[in-house]
Design an enzyme around this catalytic site. Structure first.
Site, PDB file in Angstrom:
ATOM      1  N   SER A 159      36.581  32.830  47.298  1.00 42.71           N
ATOM      2  CA  SER A 159      37.386  32.590  46.107  1.00 42.71           C
ATOM      3  C   SER A 159      37.490  33.897  45.343  1.00 42.71           C
ATOM      4  CB  SER A 159      36.752  31.502  45.222  1.00 42.71           C
ATOM      5  OG  SER A 159      35.758  32.047  44.383  1.00 42.71           O
ATOM      6  N   TYR A 172      28.459  27.906  41.997  1.00 43.91           N
ATOM      7  CA  TYR A 172      29.646  28.130  42.833  1.00 43.91           C
ATOM      8  C   TYR A 172      29.846  29.620  43.087  1.00 43.91           C
ATOM      9  CZ  TYR A 172      34.607  27.826  44.190  1.00 43.91           C
ATOM     10  OH  TYR A 172      35.811  27.924  44.852  1.00 43.91           O
TER      11      TYR A 172
END
Length: 267
Positions: A159, A172
């Protein structure tokens, strides 16, 4: 024309076929919806035989139906990736659909909390799904590929947080930074066997993981104002990069991060 020029001409002549996934069997986790579904459909549309993996049989059947409507082949394989002990059996079950040429690790979870409120249980859940499951799934596949002397491509999904840190998602961020390190390590270890490992870094896409954030007008305005292309990504936007990395056209590419973010990190 000398020998070198002849070789270059032959290479150029085969480029279109090098981008095809015809004859390749690709596993896609998280294929029931969102980014995983979008990439699974792109793989199927480019001739790959897909084994779609997710917890929801209904969602997987929908993906298979969409693939069939586009003339693609997609087999469904329901599984809970948090069951790390069951991943070897999962790979053996997937191999019933044919030798495995590649995998896209699109399954993942998100947790939005202030760092001071995160519990060990929160942390472990995100690490298991986003980091441990992809690692152990890929190592199980690589064992088969090495035994069969079969080259392969392992595509991990990072990401923006593989490159930068954003607030309120510390577990995350840890996994998406970690998955880049994992891919780089695996690429160095497996390259001599023809097994490649790369990472796609999506920016902001409209998916289940972002719907709560985008539902907040101030947050959505902030995000949209930061994206040079002035739009969110669509799951289909990842298809080209995924297909490329799985194809023979990317046979000399490994250990790399490719950001698909509408220009976010370039601005």
């Amino acid at each position: 024309m000398n020998t070198t020029q002849t070789q270059q001409t032959d290479t150029l002549a085969c480029l279109p076929s090098a981008f095809s996934l015809a004859g390749k069997h690709i596993l896609v986790t998280g294929a029931g919806r969102g980014l995983g579904q979008g990439m699974a459909l792109s793989v199927a549309a480019c001739g790959g035989r897909v084994t779609a993996i997710s917890r929801s049989t209904d969602e997987l059947n929908h993906t298979a139906q969409l693939a069939a409507e586009r003339g693609g082949e997609c087999h469904v394989l329901p599984a809970d990736l948090s069951d790390l002990a069951g991943l070897e059996d999962l790979v053996r079950a997937a191999a019933q659909n044919g030798p495995i040429d590649g995998i896209i690790h699109a399954a993942g979870v998100q947790l939005r909390k202030d760092a001071i409120d995160i519990t060990p249980e929160d942390w472990n859940f995100v690490q298991t799904m986003n980091l441990q499951a992809p690692f152990f799934l890929s190592t199980a596949i690589a064992r088969l590929q090495e035994d069969e002397q079969r080259p392969g491509s392992h595509v991990f999904v990072g990401s923006l947080n593989s490159s930068i840190g954003l607030p309120r998602i510390a577990p995350y961020v840890a996994t998406k930074t970690g998955i880049l390190g994992v891919a780089r390590s695996l690429s160095a270890e497996w390259a001599a066997s023809g097994i490649r490992a790369n990472v796609i870094g999506p920016g902001y896409f409209r998916t289940k993981l972002t719907e709560d954030l985008l539902a907040q007008p101030e947050q959505k305005a902030r995000i949209m104002g930061r994206i040079p292309m002035r739009r969110l990504g669509d799951p289909s936007d990842l298809g080209g990069m995924a297909v490329f990395l799985l194809s023979d056209a990317a046979s000399y590419i490994t250990g790399q991060l490719f950001n698909v973010d509408g220009g976010w990190l370039g601005a």
